[in-house]
Design a protein around this motif. Structure first.
Motif, short mmCIF file in Angstrom:
data_model
loop_
_atom_site.label_atom_id
_atom_site.label_comp_id
_atom_site.label_asym_id
_atom_site.label_seq_id
_atom_site.Cartn_x
_atom_site.Cartn_y
_atom_site.Cartn_z
N GLY A 1 0.77 -1.23 0.00
CA GLY A 1 0.00 0.00 0.00
C GLY A 1 0.80 1.28 0.00
N LEU A 2 2.07 1.23 -0.39
CA LEU A 2 2.88 2.44 -0.39
C LEU A 2 2.43 3.43 -1.46
N ARG A 3 2.60 4.70 -1.17
CA ARG A 3 2.40 5.73 -2.19
C ARG A 3 3.52 5.63 -3.21
N VAL A 4 3.30 6.19 -4.37
CA VAL A 4 4.27 6.04 -5.45
C VAL A 4 5.62 6.68 -5.10
N ASN A 5 5.61 7.80 -4.38
CA ASN A 5 6.89 8.43 -4.03
C ASN A 5 7.73 7.54 -3.14
N ALA A 6 7.10 6.91 -2.17
CA ALA A 6 7.83 6.04 -1.24
C ALA A 6 8.31 4.77 -1.91
N SER A 7 7.59 4.31 -2.91
CA SER A 7 7.94 3.03 -3.55
C SER A 7 8.98 3.18 -4.66
N THR A 8 9.23 4.41 -5.09
CA THR A 8 10.16 4.61 -6.22
C THR A 8 11.48 5.28 -5.83
N HIS A 9 11.64 5.61 -4.56
CA HIS A 9 12.88 6.24 -4.10
C HIS A 9 13.27 5.66 -2.75
N ILE A 10 14.27 4.77 -2.74
CA ILE A 10 14.67 4.08 -1.52
C ILE A 10 16.19 4.12 -1.38
N ASN B 1 14.84 -7.18 5.97
CA ASN B 1 13.62 -7.11 5.15
C ASN B 1 12.67 -6.00 5.62
N THR B 2 13.12 -5.17 6.55
CA THR B 2 12.28 -4.10 7.09
C THR B 2 12.54 -2.80 6.36
N LEU B 3 11.50 -2.27 5.73
CA LEU B 3 11.60 -1.01 4.99
C LEU B 3 11.03 0.12 5.83
N THR B 4 11.82 1.16 6.03
CA THR B 4 11.38 2.38 6.72
C THR B 4 11.18 3.48 5.68
N PHE B 5 10.06 4.17 5.76
CA PHE B 5 9.75 5.21 4.78
C PHE B 5 8.88 6.28 5.42
N ARG B 6 8.75 7.41 4.74
CA ARG B 6 7.93 8.51 5.26
C ARG B 6 6.56 8.52 4.58
N GLU B 7 5.53 8.72 5.40
CA GLU B 7 4.19 8.89 4.87
C GLU B 7 4.07 10.30 4.29
N LYS B 8 2.94 10.61 3.67
CA LYS B 8 2.74 11.90 3.02
C LYS B 8 2.91 13.06 3.98
N GLY B 9 2.48 12.88 5.23
CA GLY B 9 2.60 13.95 6.22
C GLY B 9 3.95 14.04 6.88
#
Length: 282
Positions: free
Chosen positions: A163-172, A181-189
Motif C-alpha cells: 500500500g505504499l504511495r508512489v513516491n515512497a515506492s520509487t525512491h529508496i 527485510n524491514t523497509l522504513t519510509f515517510r508517509e505523506k505527512g
C-alpha cells in the motif's frame, strides 16, 4: 504552543495575515491586489470563514510537510512552483480539487517562493491534464496477474502488497531505509512508517539499486503500468489506484480502523474514499 520556526508555527503566521473573519468580503475585494486565476476579476485576498481557514491550515501544512519530506526544505519561504507542481502530482487528484488548492495558494503567494502568475500558469497547464472529476473508485482487479519490467516490478509490488504511495515506492536509500527485510519510509505527512517485506521483494529492490539507491522514474513506471493495465482490459486510473486496490483487499480480512492505520491515514474517514467499491457492494 508551536515551536518557533516549526511548520505549525510558520503556517499559523500566514493564517494570521490572511484571516478576514468578521470583515467585509466586498470591501476586502476592492482593496485586494489578488485576481481570480480564471476570470481575472478581483477577489479577496483574505479568508472569511472558519471552515475555509481550517481547510487552508490543513492544505498549507500538508504542502510544507511534503516539501520537508521530499525536498528537505523546512522554510516555507523556499517552496517554489516546481515543488507545488510535484505536490499536486503526488496527490493524483482531479482538476476541481487542484483548483481549490491553487485558489488558496493564490492568496498566500507572498509568503512562498512563487508568484501569482506562476500559480496561474501551472493551473492552466494542468487544466487539460487532470480529470475534471474524480472517479468513483480507482481500484483495479487481478493485480497479481500484472507483470512489469524488473526494475518497475519492485515498486509495483510495494504498492500492490504493502500500500505504499508512489513516491515512497520509487525512491529508496538502502543504507538508511532497508534493514534486512524491514523497509522504513515517510508517509505523506512526514511520519515514519515501517513495512516488513518478504525476502523476495527485498532482494528485487537490492538487485535493481544503483550505488545503494533504488530509484525509478515515476512517469516511466506509470507508462509501463498503464500499458499492462490496458492489456488486461481495464481502464487506467493512475498508479494511485494500486493503493485503492490494496485498501479494498485488506478490508476483506481487517477492520476499517486497521486498514486506516496500515494506510498511514491521519483520520479514518480518509479511508472511506478508498473503500467505495466495497461499500457500494455491501
Amino acid at each position: 504552543m508551536a515551536r518557533l520556526g516549526s511548520i505549525k508555527y510558520q503556517v499559523s503566521q500566514i493564517l494570521q495575515k490572511v484571516n478576514g473573519i468578521g470583515t467585509s468580503k466586498k470591501e476586502t475585494r476592492e482593496q485586494s491586489g489578488a485576481k481570480s486565476l480564471e476570470s481575472g476579476h478581483k477577489v479577496s485576498d483574505k479568508v472569511h470563514s472558519y471552515k475555509s481557514l481550517e481547510n487552508m491550515r490543513n492544505d498549507l501544512t500538508n504542502l510544507a510537510n511534503y516539501a520537508k519530506a521530499e525536498f528537505q526544505i523546512k522554510d516555507i519561504k523556499e517552496i517554489n512552483i516546481d515543488i507545488v507542481s510535484s505536490w499536486i502530482d503526488s496527490k493524483n487528484i482531479g482538476y476541481n480539487t487542484a483548483s481549490n488548492y491553487f485558489s488558496e495558494l493564490n492568496k498566500v503567494s507572498d509568503h512562498f517562493n512563487f508568484t501569482r502568475e506562476e500559480i496561474k500558469e501551472l493551473r492552466a497547464d494542468l487544466k487539460n491534464d487532470l480529470p475534471k472529476t474524480v472517479l468513483e473508485t480507482r481500484a483495479y482487479k487481478n493485480l497479481e496477474k500484472i507483470e512489469l519490467n524488473p526494475k518497475h516490478q519492485a515498486a509495483f509490488e510495494l504498492q500492490r502488497d504493502h500500500g505504499l504511495r508512489v513516491n515512497a515506492s520509487t525512491h529508496i536509500n538502502l543504507d538508511k531505509q532497508l534493514n534486512g527485510n524491514t523497509l522504513t519510509f515517510r508517509e505523506k505527512g512526514g511520519k515514519l512508517s515501517q513495512k516488513e517485506l518478504n525476502p523476495t521483494l527485498a532482494q528485487k529492490i537490492k538487485e535493481n539499486a544503483v550505488d545503494g539507491k533504488y530509484e525509478v522514474n515515476k512517469r516511466t513506471y506509470a507508462r509501463d503500468f498503464q500499458k499492462q493495465i490496458e492489456k488486461s482490459g481495464q481502464k487506467y486510473n493512475g498508479t494511485h489506484g494500486i493503493r485503492h486496490s490494496y485498501a479494498q483487499k485488506m478490508l476483506e480480512t481487517h477492520s476499517k480502523a486497521e486498514v486506516s492505520q496500515e494506510m498511514g491515514h491521519s483520520r479514518p474517514e480518509i479511508t472511506d474514499t478508498y473503500l467505495r467499491w466495497f461499500s457500494s457492494a455491501a
